[in-house]
Design a protein around this motif. Structure first.
Motif, PDB file in Angstrom:
ATOM      1  N   PRO A  23     -35.389  22.440 -17.589  1.00 26.11           N
ATOM      2  CA  PRO A  23     -35.777  20.965 -17.292  1.00 26.11           C
ATOM      3  C   PRO A  23     -35.237  20.404 -18.177  1.00 26.11           C
ATOM      4  CG  PRO A  23     -37.733  22.971 -17.566  1.00 26.11           C
ATOM      5  CD  PRO A  23     -36.119  22.945 -18.272  1.00 26.11           C
ATOM      6  N   PHE A  24     -35.010  20.374 -19.216  1.00 26.38           N
ATOM      7  CA  PHE A  24     -34.509  19.070 -20.030  1.00 26.38           C
ATOM      8  C   PHE A  24     -32.975  18.559 -19.571  1.00 26.38           C
ATOM      9  CE2 PHE A  24     -31.553  17.193 -22.905  1.00 26.38           C
ATOM     10  CZ  PHE A  24     -32.995  16.448 -23.725  1.00 26.38           C
ATOM     11  N   ILE A  25     -32.875  19.443 -19.492  1.00 29.95           N
ATOM     12  CA  ILE A  25     -31.330  19.808 -18.686  1.00 29.95           C
ATOM     13  C   ILE A  25     -30.924  19.366 -17.456  1.00 29.95           C
ATOM     14  CG2 ILE A  25     -28.494  20.912 -18.372  1.00 29.95           C
ATOM     15  CD1 ILE A  25     -29.500  22.806 -20.597  1.00 29.95           C
ATOM     16  N   ILE A  26     -31.706  19.761 -16.691  1.00 32.39           N
ATOM     17  CA  ILE A  26     -32.111  19.084 -15.239  1.00 32.39           C
ATOM     18  C   ILE A  26     -32.504  17.264 -14.943  1.00 32.39           C
ATOM     19  CG2 ILE A  26     -32.456  19.058 -13.451  1.00 32.39           C
ATOM     20  CD1 ILE A  26     -33.165  22.289 -13.565  1.00 32.39           C
ATOM     21  N   ALA A  27     -33.018  17.533 -16.208  1.00 33.39           N
ATOM     22  CA  ALA A  27     -33.981  16.148 -16.166  1.00 33.39           C
ATOM     23  C   ALA A  27     -32.802  14.805 -16.651  1.00 33.39           C
ATOM     24  CB  ALA A  27     -35.017  15.774 -16.674  1.00 33.39           C
ATOM     25  N   PHE A  28     -31.868  15.155 -17.926  1.00 39.32           N
ATOM     26  CA  PHE A  28     -31.162  14.745 -18.398  1.00 39.32           C
ATOM     27  C   PHE A  28     -29.769  14.135 -17.104  1.00 39.32           C
ATOM     28  CE2 PHE A  28     -27.266  13.652 -20.620  1.00 39.32           C
ATOM     29  CZ  PHE A  28     -28.370  12.633 -22.513  1.00 39.32           C
ATOM     30  N   ALA A  29     -29.148  15.089 -16.859  1.00 39.30           N
ATOM     31  CA  ALA A  29     -28.664  15.170 -15.951  1.00 39.30           C
ATOM     32  C   ALA A  29     -28.473  14.436 -15.097  1.00 39.30           C
ATOM     33  CB  ALA A  29     -28.179  16.246 -15.307  1.00 39.30           C
ATOM     34  N   ALA A  30     -30.026  14.079 -14.081  1.00 36.93           N
ATOM     35  CA  ALA A  30     -30.680  13.319 -13.217  1.00 36.93           C
ATOM     36  C   ALA A  30     -30.432  12.239 -13.535  1.00 36.93           C
ATOM     37  CB  ALA A  30     -31.597  14.444 -12.413  1.00 36.93           C
ATOM     38  N   ALA A  31     -31.354  11.868 -14.760  1.00 34.57           N
ATOM     39  CA  ALA A  31     -31.703  10.564 -15.341  1.00 34.57           C
ATOM     40  C   ALA A  31     -30.163   9.726 -14.753  1.00 34.57           C
ATOM     41  CB  ALA A  31     -32.928  10.049 -15.909  1.00 34.57           C
ATOM     42  N   ALA A  32     -29.644  10.001 -15.776  1.00 31.92           N
ATOM     43  CA  ALA A  32     -27.575   9.990 -16.579  1.00 31.92           C
ATOM     44  C   ALA A  32     -27.097   9.757 -14.543  1.00 31.92           C
ATOM     45  CB  ALA A  32     -27.173  10.493 -17.155  1.00 31.92           C
ATOM     46  N   LEU A  33     -27.303  10.385 -14.050  1.00 30.11           N
ATOM     47  CA  LEU A  33     -26.254  10.223 -12.585  1.00 30.11           C
ATOM     48  C   LEU A  33     -26.893   9.301 -11.961  1.00 30.11           C
ATOM     49  CD1 LEU A  33     -25.291  13.751 -11.898  1.00 30.11           C
ATOM     50  CD2 LEU A  33     -23.825  11.592 -13.070  1.00 30.11           C
ATOM     51  N   ALA A  34     -28.014   9.195 -11.952  1.00 27.60           N
ATOM     52  CA  ALA A  34     -29.272   8.444 -11.450  1.00 27.60           C
ATOM     53  C   ALA A  34     -28.986   6.456 -11.610  1.00 27.60           C
ATOM     54  CB  ALA A  34     -29.783   8.623 -10.617  1.00 27.60           C
ATOM     55  N   THR A  35     -29.134   6.267 -12.620  1.00 27.73           N
ATOM     56  CA  THR A  35     -29.100   5.121 -13.528  1.00 27.73           C
ATOM     57  C   THR A  35     -27.656   4.523 -12.931  1.00 27.73           C
ATOM     58  OG1 THR A  35     -30.258   6.001 -15.769  1.00 27.73           O
ATOM     59  CG2 THR A  35     -29.827   3.308 -15.757  1.00 27.73           C
ATOM     60  N   PRO A  36     -26.578   4.570 -12.882  1.00 25.89           N
ATOM     61  CA  PRO A  36     -25.670   3.521 -12.400  1.00 25.89           C
ATOM     62  C   PRO A  36     -26.138   2.992 -11.330  1.00 25.89           C
ATOM     63  CG  PRO A  36     -25.122   5.118 -13.176  1.00 25.89           C
ATOM     64  CD  PRO A  36     -26.452   5.337 -13.427  1.00 25.89           C
ATOM     65  N   GLY A  37     -26.772   4.054 -10.091  1.00 21.89           N
ATOM     66  CA  GLY A  37     -26.748   4.228  -8.958  1.00 21.89           C
ATOM     67  C   GLY A  37     -28.213   3.221  -9.080  1.00 21.89           C
ATOM     68  N   ALA A  38     -29.125   2.371 -10.052  1.00 26.18           N
ATOM     69  CA  ALA A  38     -30.026   1.675 -10.193  1.00 26.18           C
ATOM     70  C   ALA A  38     -29.686   0.658 -10.408  1.00 26.18           C
ATOM     71  CB  ALA A  38     -31.119   2.520 -11.194  1.00 26.18           C
ATOM     72  N   ILE A  39     -28.265   0.098 -11.460  1.00 27.93           N
ATOM     73  CA  ILE A  39     -27.777  -0.764 -12.174  1.00 27.93           C
ATOM     74  C   ILE A  39     -27.472  -1.517 -10.728  1.00 27.93           C
ATOM     75  CG2 ILE A  39     -26.261  -1.961 -13.513  1.00 27.93           C
ATOM     76  CD1 ILE A  39     -26.565   0.431 -15.426  1.00 27.93           C
ATOM     77  N   TRP A  40     -27.078  -0.612  -9.659  1.00 28.75           N
ATOM     78  CA  TRP A  40     -26.242  -1.053  -8.819  1.00 28.75           C
ATOM     79  C   TRP A  40     -27.181  -1.601  -7.287  1.00 28.75           C
ATOM     80  CZ3 TRP A  40     -25.994   0.502  -3.559  1.00 28.75           C
ATOM     81  CH2 TRP A  40     -23.891  -0.248  -2.414  1.00 28.75           C
ATOM     82  N   ILE A  41     -28.029  -1.419  -7.530  1.00 32.60           N
ATOM     83  CA  ILE A  41     -29.103  -1.244  -6.059  1.00 32.60           C
ATOM     84  C   ILE A  41     -29.551  -2.321  -6.763  1.00 32.60           C
ATOM     85  CG2 ILE A  41     -30.952  -0.627  -4.625  1.00 32.60           C
ATOM     86  CD1 ILE A  41     -29.999   1.874  -5.104  1.00 32.60           C
ATOM     87  N   ALA A  42     -29.998  -2.605  -7.989  1.00 32.23           N
ATOM     88  CA  ALA A  42     -31.241  -3.451  -8.354  1.00 32.23           C
ATOM     89  C   ALA A  42     -31.039  -4.904  -7.823  1.00 32.23           C
ATOM     90  CB  ALA A  42     -31.423  -3.671  -9.801  1.00 32.23           C
ATOM     91  N   PRO A  43     -30.115  -5.442  -8.510  1.00 32.29           N
ATOM     92  CA  PRO A  43     -29.513  -7.094  -7.204  1.00 32.29           C
ATOM     93  C   PRO A  43     -29.867  -7.148  -5.787  1.00 32.29           C
ATOM     94  CG  PRO A  43     -27.724  -6.004  -8.431  1.00 32.29           C
ATOM     95  CD  PRO A  43     -28.751  -4.805  -8.830  1.00 32.29           C
ATOM     96  N   LYS A  44     -29.478  -6.040  -5.117  1.00 33.94           N
ATOM     97  CA  LYS A  44     -30.221  -6.228  -3.657  1.00 33.94           C
ATOM     98  C   LYS A  44     -31.371  -6.243  -3.102  1.00 33.94           C
ATOM     99  CE  LYS A  44     -25.159  -3.495  -3.612  1.00 33.94           C
ATOM    100  NZ  LYS A  44     -24.281  -5.131  -3.169  1.00 33.94           N
ATOM    101  N   LEU A  57     -37.106  16.039 -10.252  1.00 33.21           N
ATOM    102  CA  LEU A  57     -36.365  17.568  -9.846  1.00 33.21           C
ATOM    103  C   LEU A  57     -36.738  18.338 -10.754  1.00 33.21           C
ATOM    104  CD1 LEU A  57     -34.307  17.931  -8.293  1.00 33.21           C
ATOM    105  CD2 LEU A  57     -32.330  17.337  -9.600  1.00 33.21           C
ATOM    106  N   ALA A  58     -36.834  18.007 -12.581  1.00 32.51           N
ATOM    107  CA  ALA A  58     -36.952  18.766 -13.424  1.00 32.51           C
ATOM    108  C   ALA A  58     -38.239  19.632 -13.037  1.00 32.51           C
ATOM    109  CB  ALA A  58     -37.030  18.353 -15.001  1.00 32.51           C
ATOM    110  N   LEU A  59     -39.046  19.139 -12.806  1.00 33.06           N
ATOM    111  CA  LEU A  59     -40.686  19.838 -12.206  1.00 33.06           C
ATOM    112  C   LEU A  59     -40.116  20.500 -10.873  1.00 33.06           C
ATOM    113  CD1 LEU A  59     -43.498  17.218 -12.880  1.00 33.06           C
ATOM    114  CD2 LEU A  59     -43.185  18.901 -13.864  1.00 33.06           C
ATOM    115  N   ALA A  60     -39.691  20.315 -10.134  1.00 29.10           N
ATOM    116  CA  ALA A  60     -39.524  21.155  -8.475  1.00 29.10           C
ATOM    117  C   ALA A  60     -38.739  22.327  -9.227  1.00 29.10           C
ATOM    118  CB  ALA A  60     -38.658  20.387  -7.691  1.00 29.10           C
ATOM    119  N   ALA A  95     -35.511  12.968 -19.158  1.00 25.87           N
ATOM    120  CA  ALA A  95     -35.403  12.160 -17.966  1.00 25.87           C
ATOM    121  C   ALA A  95     -35.336  10.831 -19.415  1.00 25.87           C
ATOM    122  CB  ALA A  95     -36.375  12.221 -17.671  1.00 25.87           C
ATOM    123  N   ALA A  96     -36.169  10.686 -20.227  1.00 24.80           N
ATOM    124  CA  ALA A  96     -36.124   9.024 -20.944  1.00 24.80           C
ATOM    125  C   ALA A  96     -34.911   9.015 -21.750  1.00 24.80           C
ATOM    126  CB  ALA A  96     -36.962   9.592 -21.432  1.00 24.80           C
TER     127      ALA A  96
END
Length: 368
Positions: free
Chosen positions: A11-32, A64-67, A198-199
């Protein structure tokens, strides 16, 4: 039943990878979508607009990690629902800047939903006799809702410097997860590993100089999930007081929250009113930059985490010693600034005598 390393660290690895991969997308979406933090008052320590949409990455990692968790638990869906509701509340606050009373009401509703699904503080250890002291329905409701809301706000309030809330939450989750592992609560361990993963997956983008903030959606989610998972696990052990372990681990943000409440009540100010006198702000005023202030608070949080682990094993005297050390560190950081003042004066005198100009530090969008 025992748990393997894969089941616990997965669960740690899944959450870490998911958060790390999703953050760049969040940076791109935020101003929009307008999820930007504009420095419009002196409470902010950044000087240019910053994306405030990092909570989505933390949410994706945890859910995702919980699921995909290998441990079966009837409350998994209930927790995911609660996390989703608190995330949505935080996201609305990030976009619309809700009034404090409205935000508090929303937090109470989210806590009630989780309570209604059976996640409750039902008893505490009885120190005056054998067994446990069970709460009545009314006390159970009030204590559970208060606990959930209090921890949610404690983490929310320390989200004032780059990486502070993410790192402190990760330390807290790992320590509570370890205590749960010691007492055979493997689902709680896996859940806390999800929060920590995730953190930490988000932290590289959030540590100074930050590229993105987690916003209220992220900080409230971290606090809410830690509160919910902690009462699912440690409460089941008859040897541990219901909330003492997570309260010890989260001692720093809880202490900061209590100080803020006392300070605002004494000044006849609204409790929900923001200020720039939290522990991390005062540490920076004592002369420490952002990185140093954050890492110092990591250290104090780590000490309190060790206290919680030792307490769960019955080492009370050792716990008291470490708590005393943490208190002395906080005192030195907040009040004993005389040596630094002397150093500043000596440096000024030296420059005047030698005629050397003061060195100018390179500045980023936030102080170091």
């Amino acid at each position: 039943m025992t748990a393997t390393s894969i089941e616990l660290w997965g669960p740690f690895i899944i959450a870490f990878a998911a958060a790390a991969l999703a953050t760049p997308g969040a940076i791109w979406i935020a101003p929009k979508i307008g999820a930007m933090d504009i420095p419009k008052d002196d409470r902010r320590v950044h000087s240019k607009p910053m994306p405030r949409f990092g909570g989505i990455a933390i949410y994706v990692g945890i859910v995702l990690a919980l699921a995909l968790s290998p441990f079966e638990n009837q409350n998994v869906l209930d927790i995911i629902i609660g996390c989703t509701l608190i995330y949505i509340l935080g996201l609305i606050d990030d976009l619309k800047n809700l009034r404090p009373i409205v935000k508090l009401g929303g937090q109470v509703v989210c806590a009630i939903v989780v309570y209604a699904e059976g996640i409750r503080i039902e008893f505490i250890t009885n120190y005056f006799g054998p067994g446990n002291m069970a709460f009545g329905d009314a006390a159970c409701f009030v204590i559970t809702v208060f606990w959930m809301v209090a921890i949610t706000n404690a983490v929310n309030l320390i989200d004032g410097l780059d990486g502070l809330a993410a790192g402190t939450s990760a330390i807290s989750a790992l320590c509570i997860g370890y205590v749960a592992y010691i007492h055979g609560q493997y689902f709680t361990t896996a859940a806390m590993m999800s929060v920590a993963g995730a953190a930490l997956g988000f932290l590289p983008y959030n540590f100074h100089p930050a590229k993105i903030f987690m916003g209220d959606s992220g900080s409230q989610l971290l606090g809410f999930s830690i509160a919910a998972f902690s009462i699912m696990g440690t409460v089941k052990s008859a040897t541990i007081v219901v909330v003492i372990i997570p309260a010890l681990v989260l001692g720093l943000p809880i202490f900061d929250t209590l100080l803020a409440i006392v300070r605002r009540v004494a000044r006849h100010q609204p409790i929900g009113m923001g200020d720039k006198e939290h522990l991390h702000h005062r540490i920076m005023k004592a002369g420490f930059g952002q990185r140093r202030a954050v890492m110092l608070m990591y250290c104090i949080s780590g000490i309190m985490g060790i206290v919680a682990v030792l307490y769960s094993r019955g080492f009370v005297i050792e716990c008291l010693g470490l708590i005393a050390i943490a208190i002395m560190l906080i005192y030195v950081l907040l009040f004993d600034t005389g040596n630094r003042n002397v150093s500043i004066k000596a440096d000024k005198i030296t420059r005047e005598k030698t005629g050397k100009p003061k060195k100018k530090d390179k500045k980023t969008h936030r102080d170091e």
